[in-house]
Motif scaffolding. Structure first.
Motif, PDB file in Angstrom:
ATOM      1  N   THR A  97       0.827  -1.201   0.000  1.00  0.00           N
ATOM      2  CA  THR A  97       0.000   0.000   0.000  1.00  0.00           C
ATOM      3  C   THR A  97       0.865   1.256   0.000  1.00  0.00           C
ATOM      4  O   THR A  97       0.543   2.262  -0.644  1.00  0.00           O
ATOM      5  CB  THR A  97      -0.913   0.007   1.232  1.00  0.00           C
ATOM      6  N   THR A  98       2.007   1.201   0.710  1.00  0.00           N
ATOM      7  CA  THR A  98       2.921   2.348   0.767  1.00  0.00           C
ATOM      8  C   THR A  98       3.397   2.732  -0.633  1.00  0.00           C
ATOM      9  O   THR A  98       3.438   3.910  -0.995  1.00  0.00           O
ATOM     10  CB  THR A  98       4.133   2.027   1.659  1.00  0.00           C
ATOM     11  N   THR A  99       3.732   1.731  -1.423  1.00  0.00           N
ATOM     12  CA  THR A  99       4.189   1.998  -2.792  1.00  0.00           C
ATOM     13  C   THR A  99       3.081   2.590  -3.639  1.00  0.00           C
ATOM     14  O   THR A  99       3.295   3.554  -4.391  1.00  0.00           O
ATOM     15  CB  THR A  99       4.691   0.693  -3.443  1.00  0.00           C
ATOM     16  N   ILE A 100       1.882   2.030  -3.504  1.00  0.00           N
ATOM     17  CA  ILE A 100       0.750   2.535  -4.288  1.00  0.00           C
ATOM     18  C   ILE A 100       0.456   3.993  -3.933  1.00  0.00           C
ATOM     19  O   ILE A 100       0.258   4.836  -4.816  1.00  0.00           O
ATOM     20  CB  ILE A 100      -0.496   1.660  -4.056  1.00  0.00           C
ATOM     21  N   MET A 101       0.452   4.292  -2.634  1.00  0.00           N
ATOM     22  CA  MET A 101       0.125   5.660  -2.199  1.00  0.00           C
ATOM     23  C   MET A 101       1.200   6.663  -2.590  1.00  0.00           C
ATOM     24  O   MET A 101       0.941   7.855  -2.703  1.00  0.00           O
ATOM     25  CB  MET A 101      -0.107   5.683  -0.686  1.00  0.00           C
ATOM     26  N   ALA A 102       2.423   6.188  -2.780  1.00  0.00           N
ATOM     27  CA  ALA A 102       3.520   7.084  -3.168  1.00  0.00           C
ATOM     28  C   ALA A 102       3.616   7.271  -4.685  1.00  0.00           C
ATOM     29  O   ALA A 102       4.411   8.074  -5.166  1.00  0.00           O
ATOM     30  CB  ALA A 102       4.842   6.539  -2.631  1.00  0.00           C
ATOM     31  N   THR A 103       2.798   6.533  -5.426  1.00  0.00           N
ATOM     32  CA  THR A 103       2.849   6.607  -6.885  1.00  0.00           C
ATOM     33  C   THR A 103       1.970   7.734  -7.402  1.00  0.00           C
ATOM     34  O   THR A 103       0.824   7.890  -6.968  1.00  0.00           O
ATOM     35  CB  THR A 103       2.382   5.275  -7.513  1.00  0.00           C
ATOM     36  N   ALA A 104       2.495   8.533  -8.312  1.00  0.00           N
ATOM     37  CA  ALA A 104       1.728   9.621  -8.933  1.00  0.00           C
ATOM     38  C   ALA A 104       1.123   9.100 -10.237  1.00  0.00           C
ATOM     39  O   ALA A 104       1.821   8.944 -11.236  1.00  0.00           O
ATOM     40  CB  ALA A 104       2.625  10.826  -9.202  1.00  0.00           C
ATOM     41  N   PHE A 105      -0.164   8.805 -10.219  1.00  0.00           N
ATOM     42  CA  PHE A 105      -0.838   8.292 -11.402  1.00  0.00           C
ATOM     43  C   PHE A 105      -1.347   9.443 -12.267  1.00  0.00           C
ATOM     44  O   PHE A 105      -1.786  10.470 -11.738  1.00  0.00           O
ATOM     45  CB  PHE A 105      -2.009   7.395 -11.007  1.00  0.00           C
ATOM     46  N   PRO A 106      -1.309   9.294 -13.576  1.00  0.00           N
ATOM     47  CA  PRO A 106      -1.839  10.354 -14.450  1.00  0.00           C
ATOM     48  C   PRO A 106      -3.352  10.434 -14.306  1.00  0.00           C
ATOM     49  O   PRO A 106      -4.003   9.446 -13.961  1.00  0.00           O
ATOM     50  CB  PRO A 106      -1.447   9.886 -15.857  1.00  0.00           C
ATOM     51  N   PRO A 107      -3.944  11.599 -14.539  1.00  0.00           N
ATOM     52  CA  PRO A 107      -5.406  11.731 -14.440  1.00  0.00           C
ATOM     53  C   PRO A 107      -6.107  10.880 -15.494  1.00  0.00           C
ATOM     54  O   PRO A 107      -5.497  10.476 -16.487  1.00  0.00           O
ATOM     55  CB  PRO A 107      -5.638  13.226 -14.678  1.00  0.00           C
ATOM     56  N   ILE A 108      -7.384  10.628 -15.256  1.00  0.00           N
ATOM     57  CA  ILE A 108      -8.180   9.869 -16.225  1.00  0.00           C
ATOM     58  C   ILE A 108      -8.143  10.581 -17.577  1.00  0.00           C
ATOM     59  O   ILE A 108      -8.305  11.797 -17.665  1.00  0.00           O
ATOM     60  CB  ILE A 108      -9.637   9.731 -15.743  1.00  0.00           C
ATOM     61  N   ARG A 109      -7.919   9.810 -18.600  1.00  0.00           N
ATOM     62  CA  ARG A 109      -7.867  10.356 -19.950  1.00  0.00           C
ATOM     63  C   ARG A 109      -9.274  10.348 -20.544  1.00  0.00           C
ATOM     64  O   ARG A 109      -9.840   9.300 -20.843  1.00  0.00           O
ATOM     65  CB  ARG A 109      -6.928   9.501 -20.804  1.00  0.00           C
TER      66      ARG A 109
END
Length: 354
Positions: free
Chosen positions: A26-38
């Motif tokens: 979960t720590t890795t997921i929360m630290a990941t910057a995902f691009p906005p919905i296209r």
């Protein structure tokens, strides 16, 4: 020399080479910057797999063509929604190139106003979803500069037959699963046109022909429908805010009228005003409801709201008359005009053909 000691149980487990989960904390997921919905058509068609369903001859193909042209040109979809330009692949398995040309000529009768459609490609033959379809659209994706939208018209032409060892839900879900993964992985919108069953349903997603496996697998489901209140486009999905929009169809063009609830409310108000204006005497809600064939309670509530807004006047003994100064305002007048066009003039038969 590595002298790390591996417990015997772990050693035997590794030797068996059983499948293991590729875990992410979960720590890795929360630290990941995902691009906005296209968004391909903002508020309606995001990246991923969408199913656009509706009855035959209701105009699904015209709506899909509207989206395709708007994206290919970087233009306007449904009369008001700006689209980012990109490459579009329209897999048309029912109409043929002659009808494609005819429809574009209907939309752009003056060839001098024909936009640059070079980023919209057409396909009239395609393999089934389980027999090379994914490879074919991936080949298109790799060749396109900015792949954004794939339209499948219609899904039934590429959907494999059911598996006797599966329920209809399992079979429908499995038929779309790989396509959904492909669309999500590559952030391309795939819109598959489909039919709704006769008789409708309380939940719009239940109206899709076949099992619930189709809407369950799709990221977004859109249902085009027409009833006594007019034509609506309902949308629900994983990344889309659920809504129902009133639509208008004229000359091959789909346009957004407004939120369906607002349009229905304005239509009801207009009908009440028409009844009151036609009467020489004040009327009670029961009288108006009888004239409209509506529920007395619903009409009474609406008339109370209209009186507060100054659209009608409340007199003694619970009777009403049309206010000389009251009206529905600009939005209401537009809605009334829309409703008249929808139900009195009807849709031109040539434009309703899919």
């Amino acid at each position: 020399m590595d002298e790390t000691v591996i417990p015997m149980a772990e050693f035997k487990r590794r030797e068996r080479k059983k499948s293991r989960f590729n875990r992410t904390s979960t720590t890795t997921i929360m630290a990941t910057a995902f691009p906005p919905i296209r968004w391909i058509v903002e508020g309606y068609v995001p990246e991923g797999l969408s199913v656009l369903a509706g009855r035959q001859k209701l105009g699904k193909t015209w709506l899909a063509l509207d989206w395709a042209i708007a994206v290919a040109c970087g233009g306007i979809a449904m009369g008001s929604i700006e689209c980012e330009q990109g490459d579009v692949l329209y897999i048309d398995l029912e109409n043929g190139q002659r009808r494609i040309k005819s429809r574009i000529e209907i939309l752009f009768p003056d060839e001098r106003l024909l936009p640059d459609l070079s980023r919209l490609d057409w396909v009239n033959k395609a393999p089934a979803l389980n027999k090379g379809f994914i490879d074919a659209i991936d080949d298109w994706r790799m060749s396109a500069v900015s792949p954004r939208l794939v339209i499948i018209d219609v899904l039934q032409r590429v959907k494999p037959p059911g598996n006797a060892n599966q329920t209809s839900y399992e079979s429908d879900y499995a038929s779309l699963a790989e396509l959904q993964r492909w669309a999500t992985e590559h952030r391309v919108a795939v819109v598959a046109l489909h039919h709704t069953r006769k008789g409708g349903a309380d939940d719009p997603l239940e109206a899709l022909s076949g099992s619930n496996g189709l809407s369950a697998c799709a990221d977004t489901t859109l249902v085009l429908n027409r009833d006594a209140n007019g034509t609506t486009l309902y949308v629900r999905g994983r990344d889309v805010e659920e809504k129902e929009t009133a639509m208008n169809f004229t000359g091959g063009n789909w346009t957004v009228v407004g939120e369906a609830s607002d349009v229905r409310r304005s239509g009801e108000r207009g009908a009440i005003l028409d009844v009151l204006r036609a009467s020489t005497d004040p009327m009670s809600p029961a009288d108006v409801a009888g004239a409209l064939g509506k529920s007395s309670g619903a009409v009474k509530k609406m008339m109370f709201t209209m009186a507060k807004a100054g659209e009608i006047e409340r007199l003694s003994r619970g009777r009403y008359r049309a206010s000389k100064a009251g009206n529905l305002g600009n939005h209401g007048n537009q809605v009334e005009k829309h409703i008249q066009n929808q139900f009195h003039n009807g849709l031109q038969k040539g434009y309703r053909d899919e």
